[in-house]
Design an enzyme around this catalytic site. Structure first.
Site, PDB file in Angstrom:
ATOM      1  N   SER A 195       0.817  -1.209   0.000  1.00 54.44           N
ATOM      2  CA  SER A 195       0.000   0.000   0.000  1.00 54.44           C
ATOM      3  C   SER A 195       0.856   1.266   0.000  1.00 54.44           C
ATOM      4  O   SER A 195       0.471   2.279  -0.600  1.00 54.44           O
ATOM      5  CB  SER A 195      -0.947  -0.003   1.206  1.00 54.44           C
ATOM      6  OG  SER A 195      -0.216  -0.146   2.405  1.00 54.44           O
TER       7      SER A 195
ATOM      8  N   ALA B 176       7.878  -2.006   3.993  1.00 56.23           N
ATOM      9  CA  ALA B 176       8.359  -3.020   4.948  1.00 56.23           C
ATOM     10  C   ALA B 176       7.304  -3.182   6.024  1.00 56.23           C
ATOM     11  O   ALA B 176       6.458  -2.295   6.227  1.00 56.23           O
ATOM     12  CB  ALA B 176       9.689  -2.594   5.556  1.00 56.23           C
ATOM     13  N   ASP B 177       7.348  -4.319   6.694  1.00 54.70           N
ATOM     14  CA  ASP B 177       6.368  -4.575   7.758  1.00 54.70           C
ATOM     15  C   ASP B 177       6.912  -4.224   9.139  1.00 54.70           C
ATOM     16  O   ASP B 177       6.151  -3.829  10.019  1.00 54.70           O
ATOM     17  CB  ASP B 177       5.931  -6.044   7.705  1.00 54.70           C
ATOM     18  CG  ASP B 177       5.280  -6.351   6.374  1.00 54.70           C
ATOM     19  OD1 ASP B 177       4.284  -5.683   6.057  1.00 54.70           O
ATOM     20  OD2 ASP B 177       5.785  -7.209   5.633  1.00 54.70           O
TER      21      ASP B 177
ATOM     22  N   GLY C 271       7.063  -8.955   3.368  1.00 57.38           N
ATOM     23  CA  GLY C 271       6.297 -10.080   2.844  1.00 57.38           C
ATOM     24  C   GLY C 271       4.865 -10.124   3.322  1.00 57.38           C
ATOM     25  O   GLY C 271       4.137 -11.065   3.009  1.00 57.38           O
ATOM     26  N   GLY C 272       4.463  -9.071   4.049  1.00 55.72           N
ATOM     27  CA  GLY C 272       3.065  -9.002   4.479  1.00 55.72           C
ATOM     28  C   GLY C 272       2.110  -9.058   3.292  1.00 55.72           C
ATOM     29  O   GLY C 272       1.001  -9.574   3.388  1.00 55.72           O
TER      30      GLY C 272
ATOM     31  N   GLU D  77      10.710  -9.393  -4.262  1.00 51.28           N
ATOM     32  CA  GLU D  77      11.267  -8.177  -3.636  1.00 51.28           C
ATOM     33  C   GLU D  77      12.722  -8.400  -3.234  1.00 51.28           C
ATOM     34  O   GLU D  77      13.562  -7.508  -3.379  1.00 51.28           O
ATOM     35  CB  GLU D  77      10.447  -7.793  -2.403  1.00 51.28           C
ATOM     36  CG  GLU D  77       9.072  -7.238  -2.740  1.00 51.28           C
ATOM     37  CD  GLU D  77       8.213  -6.997  -1.519  1.00 51.28           C
ATOM     38  OE1 GLU D  77       7.238  -6.248  -1.642  1.00 51.28           O
ATOM     39  OE2 GLU D  77       8.486  -7.556  -0.436  1.00 51.28           O
TER      40      GLU D  77
HETATM   41  C1  A5P Z   1       4.928  -7.001   0.202  1.00 58.23           C
HETATM   42  O1  A5P Z   1       5.091  -8.368   0.145  1.00 58.23           O
HETATM   43  C2  A5P Z   1       5.568  -6.475   1.429  1.00 58.23           C
HETATM   44  O2  A5P Z   1       6.908  -6.771   1.593  1.00 58.23           O
HETATM   45  C3  A5P Z   1       5.296  -5.015   1.633  1.00 58.23           C
HETATM   46  O3  A5P Z   1       6.332  -4.235   1.156  1.00 58.23           O
HETATM   47  C4  A5P Z   1       5.095  -4.785   3.081  1.00 58.23           C
HETATM   48  O4  A5P Z   1       4.159  -5.741   3.509  1.00 58.23           O
HETATM   49  C5  A5P Z   1       4.599  -3.388   3.401  1.00 58.23           C
HETATM   50  O5  A5P Z   1       3.297  -3.253   2.973  1.00 58.23           O
HETATM   51  P1  A5P Z   1       2.464  -1.929   3.193  1.00 58.23           P
HETATM   52  O6  A5P Z   1       3.172  -0.853   2.500  1.00 58.23           O
HETATM   53  O7  A5P Z   1       1.130  -2.263   2.568  1.00 58.23           O
HETATM   54  O8  A5P Z   1       2.340  -1.707   4.665  1.00 58.23           O
END
Ligand code: A5P
Length: 228
Positions: free
Chosen positions: A27, A82-83, A94-95, A102
């Protein structure tokens, strides 16, 4: 303005004319894509490589010029979300399920910037479930092994169905709560047959831009001295 959007918009300052840009997923990246598209409309010339089907779809709809990863040598700069991020700028990603592409993208990027909201900054990694991408073959037995290790594994689902990554794998999320030795854990997870990649991104981010109220903080990773 929302913190993700502030961080995303600020990250565009790092992009220079002629660069080859890696586009992350999520997002926060979606905000970045919207800003980048604006700059492209104003004349900024860039080419980009995408890290997921989701990002490809949005980038195409915004008329950002995409090329295949296998047609490039290096990427100048990758901007990703990033999470969780710790004070050394190690992170969990990886969320959104795009960790494998990535990580590949990050590994060929001369510079990596993460854009996050302030809630992602943590003292210690692990509250966010650690995504591990695994091949479907034997994933049940791999799951059982993770259970025996007390990793509290959960197969990721979306809309009531097993989540499938862009490379047709599964994700097992490990509920660890706290990670004491991220490098050791990463190394040992990679030794389980069937593990494709983990969401531990260690020593990868060069800068983290964290949205904060109405502004943002920029953190730079302290590089360890290289032996001469
Ligand atoms: C995608 O797999 C993720 O690595 C995202 O970069 C991570 O989850 C951050 O996501 P948001 O920007 O939606 O918080």
């Amino acid at each position: 303005m929302n913190e993700k959007q502030i961080a995303a918009e600020y990250s565009i300052n790092f992009i220079e004319d002629g660069m080859l840009i890696g586009l992350g997923t999520g997002s926060t990246v979606r905000f970045m894509l919207a800003s980048l598209a604006e700059r492209v409309k104003q004349g900024l010339k860039i080419t980009a490589v995408s890290s997921s089907a989701e990002t490809t779809e949005m980038a195409r709809s915004l008329k950002i010029n995409l090329i295949d990863i296998n047609s490039v040598d290096r990427i100048d700069l990758t901007i990703d979300g990033a999470d969780e991020v710790d004070p050394e700028l190690n992170g969990i990603k990886g969320g959104g399920g795009a960790l494998l592409y990535e990580k590949v993208l990050a590994s060929i990027s001369s510079k990596n910037i993460w854009i996050v909201d302030s809630s992602k900054l943590v003292k210690k990694l692990g509250k966010f479930p650690l995504p591990v991408e695994v091949i479907p073959y034997g994933s049940k037995q791999l799951f059982d092994k993770f259970e025996k290790e007390n990793f509290n594994p959960v197969f990721r689902e979306r809309n009531g169905k097993r989540f499938i990554t862009d490379s047709k794998n599964y994700i097992i999320d490990l509920n660890l709560n706290e990670i004491d030795n991220a490098a050791g854990l990463n190394a040992s997870l990679n030794l389980f047959p069937g593990v494709v990649e983990t969401g531990l991104f260690l020593g990868i981010a060069d800068y983290v831009i964290a949205g904060k109220n109405e502004g943002c903080d920029v953190y730079e990773r302290q590089k360890k001295d290289q032996p001469k």
